[in-house]
Design a protein around this motif. Structure first.
Motif, PDB file in Angstrom:
ATOM      1  N   ALA A   1       0.838  -1.208   0.000  1.00  0.00           N
ATOM      2  CA  ALA A   1       0.000   0.000   0.000  1.00  0.00           C
ATOM      3  C   ALA A   1       0.872   1.257   0.000  1.00  0.00           C
ATOM      4  CB  ALA A   1      -0.941  -0.006   1.199  1.00  0.00           C
ATOM      5  N   ILE A   2       1.948   1.255   0.786  1.00  0.00           N
ATOM      6  CA  ILE A   2       2.857   2.413   0.839  1.00  0.00           C
ATOM      7  C   ILE A   2       3.546   2.597  -0.509  1.00  0.00           C
ATOM      8  CG2 ILE A   2       4.977   3.306   1.876  1.00  0.00           C
ATOM      9  CD1 ILE A   2       4.036   2.031   4.536  1.00  0.00           C
ATOM     10  N   ALA A   3       4.010   1.494  -1.098  1.00  0.00           N
ATOM     11  CA  ALA A   3       4.685   1.577  -2.402  1.00  0.00           C
ATOM     12  C   ALA A   3       3.718   2.068  -3.482  1.00  0.00           C
ATOM     13  CB  ALA A   3       5.260   0.220  -2.779  1.00  0.00           C
ATOM     14  N   LEU A   4       2.476   1.579  -3.448  1.00  0.00           N
ATOM     15  CA  LEU A   4       1.464   1.997  -4.416  1.00  0.00           C
ATOM     16  C   LEU A   4       1.142   3.482  -4.261  1.00  0.00           C
ATOM     17  CD1 LEU A   4      -0.406   1.157  -6.693  1.00  0.00           C
ATOM     18  CD2 LEU A   4      -2.081   0.445  -4.991  1.00  0.00           C
ATOM     19  N   ALA A   5       1.008   3.942  -3.024  1.00  0.00           N
ATOM     20  CA  ALA A   5       0.724   5.361  -2.772  1.00  0.00           C
ATOM     21  C   ALA A   5       1.882   6.231  -3.247  1.00  0.00           C
ATOM     22  CB  ALA A   5       0.457   5.591  -1.292  1.00  0.00           C
ATOM     23  N   ALA A   6       3.101   5.810  -2.978  1.00  0.00           N
ATOM     24  CA  ALA A   6       4.275   6.566  -3.421  1.00  0.00           C
ATOM     25  C   ALA A   6       4.351   6.622  -4.941  1.00  0.00           C
ATOM     26  CB  ALA A   6       5.544   5.968  -2.842  1.00  0.00           C
ATOM     27  N   ALA A   7       4.084   5.498  -5.595  1.00  0.00           N
ATOM     28  CA  ALA A   7       4.118   5.459  -7.064  1.00  0.00           C
ATOM     29  C   ALA A   7       3.033   6.343  -7.658  1.00  0.00           C
ATOM     30  CB  ALA A   7       3.963   4.023  -7.559  1.00  0.00           C
ATOM     31  N   THR A   8       1.841   6.319  -7.078  1.00  0.00           N
ATOM     32  CA  THR A   8       0.746   7.170  -7.560  1.00  0.00           C
ATOM     33  C   THR A   8       1.103   8.642  -7.400  1.00  0.00           C
ATOM     34  OG1 THR A   8      -0.862   5.481  -6.975  1.00  0.00           O
ATOM     35  CG2 THR A   8      -1.707   7.705  -7.289  1.00  0.00           C
ATOM     36  N   GLY A   9       1.652   9.006  -6.271  1.00  0.00           N
ATOM     37  CA  GLY A   9       2.070  10.390  -6.037  1.00  0.00           C
ATOM     38  C   GLY A   9       3.124  10.841  -7.022  1.00  0.00           C
ATOM     39  N   ALA A  10       4.082   9.976  -7.324  1.00  0.00           N
ATOM     40  CA  ALA A  10       5.146  10.307  -8.282  1.00  0.00           C
ATOM     41  C   ALA A  10       4.569  10.522  -9.673  1.00  0.00           C
ATOM     42  CB  ALA A  10       6.210   9.224  -8.298  1.00  0.00           C
ATOM     43  N   VAL A  11       3.626   9.685 -10.071  1.00  0.00           N
ATOM     44  CA  VAL A  11       2.998   9.833 -11.392  1.00  0.00           C
ATOM     45  C   VAL A  11       2.227  11.147 -11.466  1.00  0.00           C
ATOM     46  CG1 VAL A  11       1.190   8.890 -12.897  1.00  0.00           C
ATOM     47  CG2 VAL A  11       2.902   7.367 -11.908  1.00  0.00           C
ATOM     48  N   LEU A  12       1.470  11.469 -10.432  1.00  0.00           N
ATOM     49  CA  LEU A  12       0.706  12.722 -10.435  1.00  0.00           C
ATOM     50  C   LEU A  12       1.615  13.939 -10.494  1.00  0.00           C
ATOM     51  CD1 LEU A  12      -2.139  11.940  -7.856  1.00  0.00           C
ATOM     52  CD2 LEU A  12      -2.334  12.135 -10.353  1.00  0.00           C
ATOM     53  N   LEU A  13       2.702  13.922  -9.747  1.00  0.00           N
ATOM     54  CA  LEU A  13       3.637  15.051  -9.776  1.00  0.00           C
ATOM     55  C   LEU A  13       4.307  15.182 -11.134  1.00  0.00           C
ATOM     56  CD1 LEU A  13       5.344  14.903  -6.267  1.00  0.00           C
ATOM     57  CD2 LEU A  13       3.780  16.639  -7.138  1.00  0.00           C
ATOM     58  N   ALA A  14       4.661  14.091 -11.742  1.00  0.00           N
ATOM     59  CA  ALA A  14       5.325  14.134 -13.049  1.00  0.00           C
ATOM     60  C   ALA A  14       4.365  14.567 -14.148  1.00  0.00           C
ATOM     61  CB  ALA A  14       5.917  12.760 -13.377  1.00  0.00           C
ATOM     62  N   ALA A  15       3.100  14.230 -14.018  1.00  0.00           N
ATOM     63  CA  ALA A  15       2.122  14.530 -15.067  1.00  0.00           C
ATOM     64  C   ALA A  15       1.610  15.961 -15.000  1.00  0.00           C
ATOM     65  CB  ALA A  15       0.944  13.562 -14.966  1.00  0.00           C
ATOM     66  N   SER A  16       1.667  16.587 -13.844  1.00  0.00           N
ATOM     67  CA  SER A  16       1.115  17.945 -13.736  1.00  0.00           C
ATOM     68  C   SER A  16       2.209  18.981 -13.947  1.00  0.00           C
ATOM     69  CB  SER A  16       0.455  18.140 -12.374  1.00  0.00           C
ATOM     70  OG  SER A  16       1.418  18.052 -11.357  1.00  0.00           O
ATOM     71  N   PRO A  17       1.910  20.053 -14.654  1.00  0.00           N
ATOM     72  CA  PRO A  17       2.907  21.092 -14.864  1.00  0.00           C
ATOM     73  C   PRO A  17       3.190  21.838 -13.564  1.00  0.00           C
ATOM     74  CG  PRO A  17       0.781  21.780 -15.736  1.00  0.00           C
ATOM     75  CD  PRO A  17       0.638  20.348 -15.288  1.00  0.00           C
ATOM     76  N   ALA A  18       4.346  22.444 -13.509  1.00  0.00           N
ATOM     77  CA  ALA A  18       4.697  23.242 -12.337  1.00  0.00           C
ATOM     78  C   ALA A  18       3.786  24.454 -12.264  1.00  0.00           C
ATOM     79  CB  ALA A  18       6.157  23.677 -12.431  1.00  0.00           C
ATOM     80  N   PHE A  19       3.272  24.733 -11.084  1.00  0.00           N
ATOM     81  CA  PHE A  19       2.373  25.868 -10.913  1.00  0.00           C
ATOM     82  C   PHE A  19       2.671  26.542  -9.595  1.00  0.00           C
ATOM     83  CE2 PHE A  19      -1.752  27.714  -9.645  1.00  0.00           C
ATOM     84  CZ  PHE A  19      -1.866  28.626 -10.675  1.00  0.00           C
ATOM     85  N   ALA A  20       2.985  27.816  -9.645  1.00  0.00           N
ATOM     86  CA  ALA A  20       3.357  28.532  -8.438  1.00  0.00           C
ATOM     87  C   ALA A  20       2.129  28.874  -7.604  1.00  0.00           C
ATOM     88  CB  ALA A  20       4.133  29.792  -8.799  1.00  0.00           C
ATOM     89  N   GLY A  21       1.039  29.335  -8.254  1.00  0.00           N
ATOM     90  CA  GLY A  21      -0.209  29.582  -7.560  1.00  0.00           C
ATOM     91  C   GLY A  21      -0.270  30.815  -6.690  1.00  0.00           C
ATOM     92  N   ASN A  22       0.672  31.720  -6.784  1.00  0.00           N
ATOM     93  CA  ASN A  22       0.650  32.944  -5.973  1.00  0.00           C
ATOM     94  C   ASN A  22       0.895  34.142  -6.884  1.00  0.00           C
ATOM     95  OD1 ASN A  22       0.686  34.731  -3.852  1.00  0.00           O
ATOM     96  ND2 ASN A  22       2.800  34.311  -3.302  1.00  0.00           N
ATOM     97  N   ALA A  23       0.021  34.333  -7.847  1.00  0.00           N
ATOM     98  CA  ALA A  23       0.202  35.419  -8.816  1.00  0.00           C
ATOM     99  C   ALA A  23       0.129  36.774  -8.122  1.00  0.00           C
ATOM    100  CB  ALA A  23      -0.862  35.328  -9.901  1.00  0.00           C
ATOM    101  N   HIS A  24       1.082  37.655  -8.466  1.00  0.00           N
ATOM    102  CA  HIS A  24       1.125  39.004  -7.883  1.00  0.00           C
ATOM    103  C   HIS A  24       1.986  39.913  -8.754  1.00  0.00           C
ATOM    104  CE1 HIS A  24       4.647  36.851  -6.411  1.00  0.00           C
ATOM    105  NE2 HIS A  24       5.248  38.027  -6.312  1.00  0.00           N
ATOM    106  N   PHE A  25       1.651  41.204  -8.728  1.00  0.00           N
ATOM    107  CA  PHE A  25       2.468  42.199  -9.417  1.00  0.00           C
ATOM    108  C   PHE A  25       3.583  42.631  -8.479  1.00  0.00           C
ATOM    109  CE2 PHE A  25      -1.507  42.433 -11.768  1.00  0.00           C
ATOM    110  CZ  PHE A  25      -1.039  42.435 -13.067  1.00  0.00           C
ATOM    111  N   ILE A  26       4.757  42.818  -9.022  1.00  0.00           N
ATOM    112  CA  ILE A  26       5.919  43.221  -8.230  1.00  0.00           C
ATOM    113  C   ILE A  26       5.963  44.747  -8.203  1.00  0.00           C
ATOM    114  CG2 ILE A  26       8.434  43.099  -8.043  1.00  0.00           C
ATOM    115  CD1 ILE A  26       8.207  40.347  -9.445  1.00  0.00           C
ATOM    116  N   ASP A  27       5.776  45.309  -7.007  1.00  0.00           N
ATOM    117  CA  ASP A  27       5.606  46.757  -6.837  1.00  0.00           C
ATOM    118  C   ASP A  27       6.688  47.600  -7.500  1.00  0.00           C
ATOM    119  OD1 ASP A  27       3.250  46.462  -5.454  1.00  0.00           O
ATOM    120  OD2 ASP A  27       4.180  46.613  -3.473  1.00  0.00           O
ATOM    121  N   HIS A  28       7.954  47.286  -7.257  1.00  0.00           N
ATOM    122  CA  HIS A  28       9.021  48.144  -7.779  1.00  0.00           C
ATOM    123  C   HIS A  28       9.256  47.958  -9.280  1.00  0.00           C
ATOM    124  CE1 HIS A  28      11.207  44.535  -6.442  1.00  0.00           C
ATOM    125  NE2 HIS A  28      12.074  44.821  -7.387  1.00  0.00           N
TER     126      HIS A  28
END
Length: 169
Positions: A7-34
């Motif tokens: 179960a631990i190995a399966l969960a780890a493998a599933t997590g690795a697949v999800l991380l590899a399949a999803s693009p990097a996303f920062a999720g904190n969009a903001h304008f830089i004041d200066h």
């Protein structure tokens, strides 16, 4: 192998697949004041900005908005106001939008230009006179990323104008 280890190995493998399949996303969009501000280019207002915290390659719709208070007058061929000048004031919100693509680091840099209305479209002058924009102020400048929801206000107001002679020539 025990069920727990499977179960631990399966969960780890599933997590690795999800991380590899999803693009990097920062999720904190903001304008830089200066790196976000505005300046005059003649009577137009140029709003420059830098936004961070975006997904690499994302296409963002950015809108600049400002309040314009501008005076248009009929000017005679001598460059002066007639004794009884015809004039009008524009009091309006002006906006401009554009699409920008975030770089590989999740940032985008750009500018949008807000323009004053053409004088001839605002004021109809009698023969021998022409409509001119004589003075104005841009204020309440804001920048908004319609896609990410990031927003920023730009400090200050930006005035323009040239003195116009008075009286008949």
């Amino acid at each position: 192998m025990s069920i727990k280890r499977i179960a631990i190995a399966l969960a780890a493998a599933t997590g690795a697949v999800l991380l590899a399949a999803s693009p990097a996303f920062a999720g904190n969009a903001h304008f830089i004041d200066h790196h976000t501000g505005a300046s005059l280019n003649g009577t137009s207002l140029v709003v420059s900005f830098k936004e961070a915290g975006l997904e690499s390659g994302s296409v963002e719709t950015v809108t600049a908005t400002a309040h314009l208070m501008a005076v248009y007058q009929c000017i005679n061929n001598g460059g002066s106001n007639p004794a009884d000048p015809k004039k009008t004031t524009v009091d309006a919100e002006v906006s401009q939008s554009g699409e920008f693509t975030a770089n590989k680091n999740g940032q985008l840099v750009g500018s949008l230009t807000l323009s004053t209305p053409d004088a001839a479209s605002v004021l109809d002058c009698p023969n021998g006179q022409k409509a001119m924009l004589t003075a104005g102020t841009w204020s309440s400048v804001e920048i908004m990323d319609e896609t990410s929801g990031a927003w920023a206000a730009v400090d200050g107001s930006f005035s323009f104008g040239a003195p116009v002679g008075h009286g008949r020539k």
